[in-house]
Enzyme design. Structure first.
Site, PDB file in Angstrom:
ATOM      1  N   LYS A 126      66.996 -60.643  57.247  1.00  0.00           N
ATOM      2  CA  LYS A 126      66.194 -60.800  58.532  1.00  0.00           C
ATOM      3  C   LYS A 126      66.521 -60.122  59.680  1.00  0.00           C
ATOM      4  O   LYS A 126      67.784 -59.796  59.950  1.00  0.00           O
ATOM      5  CB  LYS A 126      66.049 -62.397  58.861  1.00  0.00           C
ATOM      6  CG  LYS A 126      65.498 -63.544  57.942  1.00  0.00           C
ATOM      7  CD  LYS A 126      65.743 -64.861  58.459  1.00  0.00           C
ATOM      8  CE  LYS A 126      64.865 -65.712  57.513  1.00  0.00           C
ATOM      9  NZ  LYS A 126      65.101 -67.209  57.978  1.00  0.00           N
TER      10      LYS A 126
ATOM     11  N   TYR B  25      74.718 -77.183  53.100  1.00  0.00           N
ATOM     12  CA  TYR B  25      75.118 -77.126  51.958  1.00  0.00           C
ATOM     13  C   TYR B  25      76.465 -78.146  51.778  1.00  0.00           C
ATOM     14  O   TYR B  25      77.017 -78.568  50.553  1.00  0.00           O
ATOM     15  CB  TYR B  25      75.714 -75.965  51.207  1.00  0.00           C
ATOM     16  CG  TYR B  25      74.488 -75.040  51.057  1.00  0.00           C
ATOM     17  CD1 TYR B  25      73.501 -75.342  50.441  1.00  0.00           C
ATOM     18  CD2 TYR B  25      74.038 -73.969  52.365  1.00  0.00           C
ATOM     19  CE1 TYR B  25      72.348 -74.457  50.253  1.00  0.00           C
ATOM     20  CE2 TYR B  25      72.938 -73.177  52.090  1.00  0.00           C
ATOM     21  CZ  TYR B  25      72.234 -73.321  51.207  1.00  0.00           C
ATOM     22  OH  TYR B  25      71.036 -72.745  50.895  1.00  0.00           O
TER      23      TYR B  25
ATOM     24  N   HIS C 109      73.659 -65.833  56.911  1.00  0.00           N
ATOM     25  CA  HIS C 109      73.267 -66.641  57.877  1.00  0.00           C
ATOM     26  C   HIS C 109      74.058 -66.150  59.445  1.00  0.00           C
ATOM     27  O   HIS C 109      75.010 -66.025  59.337  1.00  0.00           O
ATOM     28  CB  HIS C 109      73.833 -68.026  57.660  1.00  0.00           C
ATOM     29  CG  HIS C 109      73.002 -68.755  56.369  1.00  0.00           C
ATOM     30  ND1 HIS C 109      73.571 -69.772  55.783  1.00  0.00           N
ATOM     31  CD2 HIS C 109      71.525 -68.676  56.094  1.00  0.00           C
ATOM     32  CE1 HIS C 109      72.530 -70.252  54.864  1.00  0.00           C
ATOM     33  NE2 HIS C 109      71.204 -69.364  55.336  1.00  0.00           N
TER      34      HIS C 109
ATOM     35  N   HIS D 245      63.771 -69.526  46.476  1.00  0.00           N
ATOM     36  CA  HIS D 245      64.591 -69.806  47.221  1.00  0.00           C
ATOM     37  C   HIS D 245      65.527 -71.128  46.703  1.00  0.00           C
ATOM     38  O   HIS D 245      66.653 -71.187  47.070  1.00  0.00           O
ATOM     39  CB  HIS D 245      64.081 -70.648  48.794  1.00  0.00           C
ATOM     40  CG  HIS D 245      64.543 -70.234  49.854  1.00  0.00           C
ATOM     41  ND1 HIS D 245      64.800 -68.819  50.373  1.00  0.00           N
ATOM     42  CD2 HIS D 245      65.358 -70.991  50.900  1.00  0.00           C
ATOM     43  CE1 HIS D 245      65.356 -68.906  51.509  1.00  0.00           C
ATOM     44  NE2 HIS D 245      65.772 -70.030  51.861  1.00  0.00           N
TER      45      HIS D 245
ATOM     46  N   ARG E 224      67.194 -64.022  49.411  1.00  0.00           N
ATOM     47  CA  ARG E 224      65.819 -64.379  49.629  1.00  0.00           C
ATOM     48  C   ARG E 224      64.950 -63.555  48.947  1.00  0.00           C
ATOM     49  O   ARG E 224      65.059 -62.279  48.641  1.00  0.00           O
ATOM     50  CB  ARG E 224      65.708 -64.133  51.147  1.00  0.00           C
ATOM     51  CG  ARG E 224      66.588 -64.779  52.126  1.00  0.00           C
ATOM     52  CD  ARG E 224      66.314 -64.505  53.918  1.00  0.00           C
ATOM     53  NE  ARG E 224      67.039 -65.295  54.527  1.00  0.00           N
ATOM     54  CZ  ARG E 224      68.316 -64.912  55.017  1.00  0.00           C
ATOM     55  NH1 ARG E 224      68.583 -63.592  54.849  1.00  0.00           N
ATOM     56  NH2 ARG E 224      69.058 -65.359  55.824  1.00  0.00           N
TER      57      ARG E 224
ATOM     58  N   ARG F 262      68.513 -69.389  45.742  1.00  0.00           N
ATOM     59  CA  ARG F 262      69.639 -69.266  46.596  1.00  0.00           C
ATOM     60  C   ARG F 262      70.328 -70.389  46.874  1.00  0.00           C
ATOM     61  O   ARG F 262      71.294 -70.479  47.033  1.00  0.00           O
ATOM     62  CB  ARG F 262      68.579 -68.586  47.780  1.00  0.00           C
ATOM     63  CG  ARG F 262      69.441 -68.348  49.046  1.00  0.00           C
ATOM     64  CD  ARG F 262      68.602 -67.695  50.115  1.00  0.00           C
ATOM     65  NE  ARG F 262      69.000 -67.658  51.514  1.00  0.00           N
ATOM     66  CZ  ARG F 262      69.566 -66.819  52.016  1.00  0.00           C
ATOM     67  NH1 ARG F 262      70.234 -65.820  51.167  1.00  0.00           N
ATOM     68  NH2 ARG F 262      70.135 -66.765  53.313  1.00  0.00           N
TER      69      ARG F 262
END
Length: 302
Positions: free
Chosen positions: A177, A283, A274, A248, A153, A251
């Protein structure tokens, strides 16, 4: 004011209890600011603690004129969480968004670049570009290579530290995150480009608060998110690529290309950081022909 104290408490809750990043906390706070601005601009003598369902409906209708359904759904969700918190902390007894439905939106598939697109962008970088005597072309190549080859990110990229580089082991440590850390493999070529930039970086007078930060501007300060967006925007324009590209996008392309080449979805999830495999499953759309090839190759009754 009492509701402003509630907002401060909510921000502390998001940081401490939910472990959200500062960027996420600012986004939640911005949603609340939109609501309070609406109340002030329309001389409505209410605040988030006293607001009722009818006023919230009027606000949602007003805001829907200027934002798309996806952004509207995110704003409603953020405000609903805020009012749930106010109820939990006894600031109010009801959630004015309980009867308000979010707009129905389809699942947005990520934009991706082909390998040829990636090569075009990298080959477009002027490696001789200098500013104030500092070669920023080599820095920009290292940035693009790191975004793409590690699937970072943009917030993770600008926070990447020299002490996070474990090149002998072939990994970098990434803080994602909620300050959750993960180790991501890094290829030899990307290591080479980063080391070229590190040699240039040694020529910069680094600011005290950025001593360990990998990617700097010519003043020796940590790059901002906006600066990375600008670097990519100018690169895309120069290359003539007719696609909407952001940090992004690299990514997304990282994950897409791994999946197309047979990588395990669980491994991709771990590299992307994730929390849920469901997020990574987006994806699975990427290349229907690839999925057909997998079926033809591995199914016993093809």
């Amino acid at each position: 004011m009492k509701w402003q104290n509630a907002l401060i408490d909510y921000q502390h809750y998001l940081k401490i209890e939910r472990g959200l990043s500062q960027n996420s906390i600012e986004n939640y706070s911005y949603d609340i600011k939109k609501l309070t601005n609406y109340l002030n601009d329309n001389s409505i003598s209410k605040n988030p603690i006293t607001i009722d369902n009818d006023t919230i409906k009027e606000f949602i209708y007003f805001i829907s004129k200027s934002i798309n359904p996806r952004s509207q759904a995110r704003l409603i969700s953020g405000l609903r969480n805020f009012f749930d918190y106010l109820i939990f902390e006894n600031y109010r007894t009801t959630n004015p968004l309980d009867l308000i439905e979010s707009p129905k939106i389809g699942r947005k598939l990520p934009d991706t670049l082909s390998v040829e697109d990636i090569d075009l962008l990298i080959n477009t970088i002027d490696l001789s570009y200098q500013y104030q005597g500092i070669n920023l072309g080599e820095r920009n190549r290292a940035i693009i290579e790191t975004l793409y080859s590690c699937g970072l990110r943009v917030s993770e990229l600008i926070e990447l530290k020299i002490s996070d580089l474990f090149f002998d082991e072939g990994f970098i440590k990434v803080t994602g995150k909620g300050d959750k850390q993960r180790f991501v493999p890094i290829g030899v070529n990307t290591q080479k480009f980063i080391n070229i930039w590190r040699n240039i970086r040694n020529q910069i007078q680094v600011q005290p608060d950025s001593k360990d930060v990998l990617f700097l501007n010519y003043k020796g300060k940590k790059l901002t998110r906006a600066m990375v967006f600008t670097i990519i925007k100018k690169l895309v324009e120069k290359s003539g690529l007719k696609k909407n590209v952001s940090p992004h996008t690299f990514r997304h392309s990282f994950a897409t290309h791994l999946l197309e080449n047979g990588a395990d979805l669980r491994a991709i999830q771990m590299m992307l950081g994730h929390e849920s495999i469901t997020t990574t499953e987006i994806y699975m759309h990427v290349d229907r022909s690839h999925l057909s090839d997998v079926l033809n190759k591995f199914h016993p009754r093809k």
